[in-house]
Design a protein around this motif. Structure first.
Motif, PDB file in Angstrom:
ATOM      1  N   LEU A 366       0.868  -1.183   0.000  1.00 59.52           N
ATOM      2  CA  LEU A 366       0.000   0.000   0.000  1.00 59.52           C
ATOM      3  C   LEU A 366       0.899   1.226   0.000  1.00 59.52           C
ATOM      4  O   LEU A 366       1.615   1.479   0.962  1.00 59.52           O
ATOM      5  N   LYS A 374      -3.736   3.422   5.915  1.00 61.41           N
ATOM      6  CA  LYS A 374      -2.874   2.275   5.610  1.00 61.41           C
ATOM      7  C   LYS A 374      -2.535   1.509   6.882  1.00 61.41           C
ATOM      8  O   LYS A 374      -2.631   0.273   6.927  1.00 61.41           O
ATOM      9  N   ASP A 432       4.842  -1.713   8.666  1.00 63.60           N
ATOM     10  CA  ASP A 432       4.456  -0.316   8.474  1.00 63.60           C
ATOM     11  C   ASP A 432       5.705   0.527   8.233  1.00 63.60           C
ATOM     12  O   ASP A 432       6.814   0.133   8.596  1.00 63.60           O
ATOM     13  N   ALA A 474       3.128  -1.093   4.097  1.00 57.10           N
ATOM     14  CA  ALA A 474       2.585   0.245   3.854  1.00 57.10           C
ATOM     15  C   ALA A 474       3.737   1.228   3.801  1.00 57.10           C
ATOM     16  O   ALA A 474       4.667   1.158   4.615  1.00 57.10           O
ATOM     17  N   LEU A 508      -2.574   4.989  -3.061  1.00 59.63           N
ATOM     18  CA  LEU A 508      -3.637   5.628  -2.288  1.00 59.63           C
ATOM     19  C   LEU A 508      -3.389   7.135  -2.294  1.00 59.63           C
ATOM     20  O   LEU A 508      -2.406   7.615  -1.713  1.00 59.63           O
TER      21      LEU A 508
END
Length: 718
Positions: A366, A374, A432, A474, A508
């Motif tokens: 992402l 996210k 992350d 992400a 995104l």
């Protein structure tokens, strides 16, 4: 009367003959009952342990595995004594097993003496959480579950030592207790000297290794299962001591169930005034390995649960119901939620005849602006996946993600300690802030993402660990927010080697749209106003039920592509490659996100995961159509984003080449220069600042430059 010539002493105690429990406390009678159990226990008219003893002994494996449930069925008193006083009754059990082996294997070749039999146990009883073990469990048989994080090298420990006095040559044998205990050599010789002989000095004994009996020993360190750790708590660790046939059974990352004696030992004190603290550990009496592959926690399902889960799979809209149940508190992002659902279920792993493995786990990236939920998607995936590990890129190193080599404090020996991707074997790793990781740390997970193994060659340790995980990552773009004025190549700072390993890549963007913003604001306000009401944020399938359904599908279903679906997928992939090549010719540059044969395998895995959601044996053409649609709205859209209207004239190309040549000539390998200084220097030479930064970004992606000092300084690598 056959027992009278065996050298045993039988006696009659009229007080202790009343009940079986009183008789079994006597060691001689308890050993006889263990012998009767091994010799006479039958299951379906078969002598279970008698046949097992004979089979193992003929194969040179001198051990027997006993189910404690069988012992309970034979004698509840024996099973109770084995649980409450294992240190007293396990040696009797092994002596009885040795007697039984002597009986079932005689006559042996050359009248050889019978070997000592090692008794290991298994049990179907409920396990005790590691954090609940306390003083009440000391010297009792316990059962725990955990994941192995490190295993030491094999050591040799003396079981029966032969010691000799250096002065008078007197020898004696010394028994050593199992576990972490050790033998204390006598300070004085017990031989009585003659009248004209001198007394032996202090500490006269030395060990004779050739005449001593030794066994293998291994130290293992386990950790609580990640899904069993309460929120906000640190996982608890526990030491294990394995001996003989229980050694070399596990590697870091293995999930196992341990049965053993919970006891204590005093670690070596580093100071004279250190407190005499006893450290707990488990002397292992049995190890049960959990299944291999995806969803390895082998949760058992009752017939009622199976019927309920099968009824769920028969719904026509199960795919949409699962999608609506993925992070219901996040508005929008239907395609992203569908991709996360595919990642949670996973495809089907395959083992080819030549021994090569094809991964079935799906990796999703992402990439985009801050504030697009996210991290929330990652947190939800960690909560709903049967096996999961969450980590942040800035706080993760290569060793923390893969494996590290640690030196043991007492023996100064090196041993392996598994990282996040080893501990999540068979599950999902959520990373992350993927863009904040150092480039060297990202390279370390290349092998784990494609080959699903981690190869270690450090400190004399060369081995391979399993890392069969899905990666959900992400990241933000290179400039923090997505810059539409720049190409995808400039917005994405990842190299093609890592991008090609992601099956689906989503961009995104936080786009400004009044209607969309109003709808989003209403949804967020509704969530905050009704936060206490579970029905508002709960999807159509509750989290616990969805977690059980994912676990059931991963265990029971391994779909394959049908012939028609494979033919359709082949034709579409050829057309996708042709369109990508045509776009690269028009733009006069390679795509930053490569479309390779890995992407074909990615579409196959997505199709299989869609079939797995419905518990179907084959992926049909409808599944392939949906997989192609997801691939086009994610990876293909990201690859083509920002290329339209990107005109490159000959003057720009010449300027780019001139800047790169001048930069390499004035910036030698191994030197460090401030980035702002380089830009200002070229601006004074009448070059455009955008072209200068474009060259720097390209060289960074090639690995020729590296950022240092909070991205203020450039370091020339090659």
């Amino acid at each position: 009367m056959s027992g009278w010539d065996q050298g045993q002493l039988f006696f009659s105690d009229p007080i202790a003959q009343g009940e079986e429990g009183d008789v079994a406390v006597d060691p001689v009678l308890a050993q006889k009952q263990f012998f009767d159990f091994l010799r006479n226990f039958r299951d379906n008219n078969a002598y279970t342990y008698r046949d097992q003893l004979r089979r193992h002994y003929n194969l040179g494996k001198y051990y027997i595995e006993v189910d404690l449930d069988d012992l309970t069925a034979f004698s509840e008193t024996l099973a109770s004594l084995l649980h409450t006083k294992p240190t007293d009754f396990f040696p009797l059990f092994e002596k009885a097993a040795t007697q039984a082996a002597d009986l079932v294997t005689s006559p042996r070749d050359n009248n050889a003496e019978v070997e000592d039999i090692h008794v290991t146990v298994i049990s179907q009883a409920n396990s005790t959480p590691i954090r609940r073990l306390g003083s009440t469990n000391v010297s009792r048989l316990v059962k725990v579950q955990g994941i192995v994080i490190s295993a030491s090298a094999l050591k040799v420990k003396g079981q029966k030592l032969t010691i000799q006095c250096r002065n008078c040559r007197n020898t004696k044998q010394l028994n050593v207790r199992p576990g972490f205990s050790f033998a204390q050599l006598p300070r004085t010789c017990d031989r009585v000297p003659l009248e004209d002989e001198e007394k032996c000095p202090i500490d006269p004994y030395t060990i004779l290794p050739d005449k001593s009996k030794c066994v293998d020993q291994q130290t293992i360190k386990i950790q609580e299962l990640p899904e069993a750790v309460p929120t906000g708590e640190t996982p608890r660790h526990l030491l294990l001591a394995t001996e003989r046939y229980l050694t070399n059974r596990v590697v870091p990352g293995t999930r196992c169930t341990i049965i053993g004696i919970y006891t204590t030992f005093r670690p070596q004190s580093r100071g004279k005034n250190s407190a005499p603290i006893q450290q707990p550990y488990i002397r292992v009496m049995g190890i049960t390995l959990e299944g291999s592959g995806s969803g390895r926690n082998d949760t058992s399902f009752s017939p009622e649960e199976e019927e309920e889960l099968l009824a769920m799979s028969r719904h026509d809209d199960i795919y949409d119901r699962i999608t609506r149940s993925i992070a219901p508190s996040i508005w929008g992002g239907e395609n992203i939620k569908k991709a996360v659902a595919c990642l949670l279920f996973g495809g089907a792993s395959k083992r080819l005849p030549d021994g090569m493995n094809l991964r079935g786990d799906i990796n999703v990236l992402l990439l985009g602006d801050p504030g697009t939920a996210k991290s929330q998607l990652l947190k939800f995936s960690e909560k709903v996946a049967p096996i999961s590990v969450y980590t942040s890129g800035k706080g993760s190193s290569a060793a923390g993600l893969t494996a590290s080599v640690v030196r043991e404090a007492s023996s100064r020996e090196f041993y392996l300690e598994g990282g996040a991707m080893v501990l999540a074997d068979g599950g999902v790793v959520c990373i992350d802030e993927f863009d904040k990781m150092r480039e060297t740390d990202r390279v370390a997970i290349h092998e784990a993402m494609e080959q699903q193994t981690i190869s270690i060659a450090k400190a004399g340790i060369t081995t391979t660990l399993n890392s069969r995980t899905s990666v959900l990552a992400a990241a933000n773009s290179a400039f923090g927010r997505w810059d539409d004025t720049k190409t995808t190549d400039e917005n994405i700072e990842f190299q093609s080697a890592i991008l090609s390993r992601f099956d689906l890549i989503f961009l995104l963007k936080d786009e400004h749209n009044e209607t969309r913003d109003e709808t989003l604001a209403k949804f967020v306000m509704n969530v905050h106003l009704h936060a206490a009401e579970a029905s508002v944020v709960e999807g159509e399938i509750k989290i616990d039920q969805l977690k059980r359904y994912i676990n059931y599908c991963r265990q029971k279903c391994g779909p394959r592509l049908s012939q028609a679906a494979a033919e359709k997928l082949k034709n579409h992939f050829v057309s996708i490659r042709a369109d990508t090549r045509q776009r690269e010719i028009e733009d006069q540059k390679r795509s930053p996100i490569p479309i390779t044969i890995r992407q074909l395998e990615a579409i196959v895995r997505i199709s299989e995961s869609l079939a797995k959601m419905q518990l179907q044996a084959f992926a049909t053409e409808d599944h392939v159509d949906e997989a192609l649609r997801l691939f086009k709205v994610s990876t293909l859209t990201a690859a083509s984003n920002g290329t339209a209207g990107n005109d490159r004239n000959t003057g720009d190309l010449d300027a780019l080449n001139t800047i790169e040549t001048t930069l390499k000539r004035r910036f030698p390998v191994g030197s460090r220069v401030s980035e702002s200084r380089i830009v200002n220097d070229f601006v004074r030479q009448k070059f455009e600042e955008g072209l200068i930064r474009k060259v720097i970004n390209v060289m960074l992606r090639r690995g020729e430059l590296e950022h240092q000092m909070q991205r203020r300084v450039l370091y020339r690598v090659k």
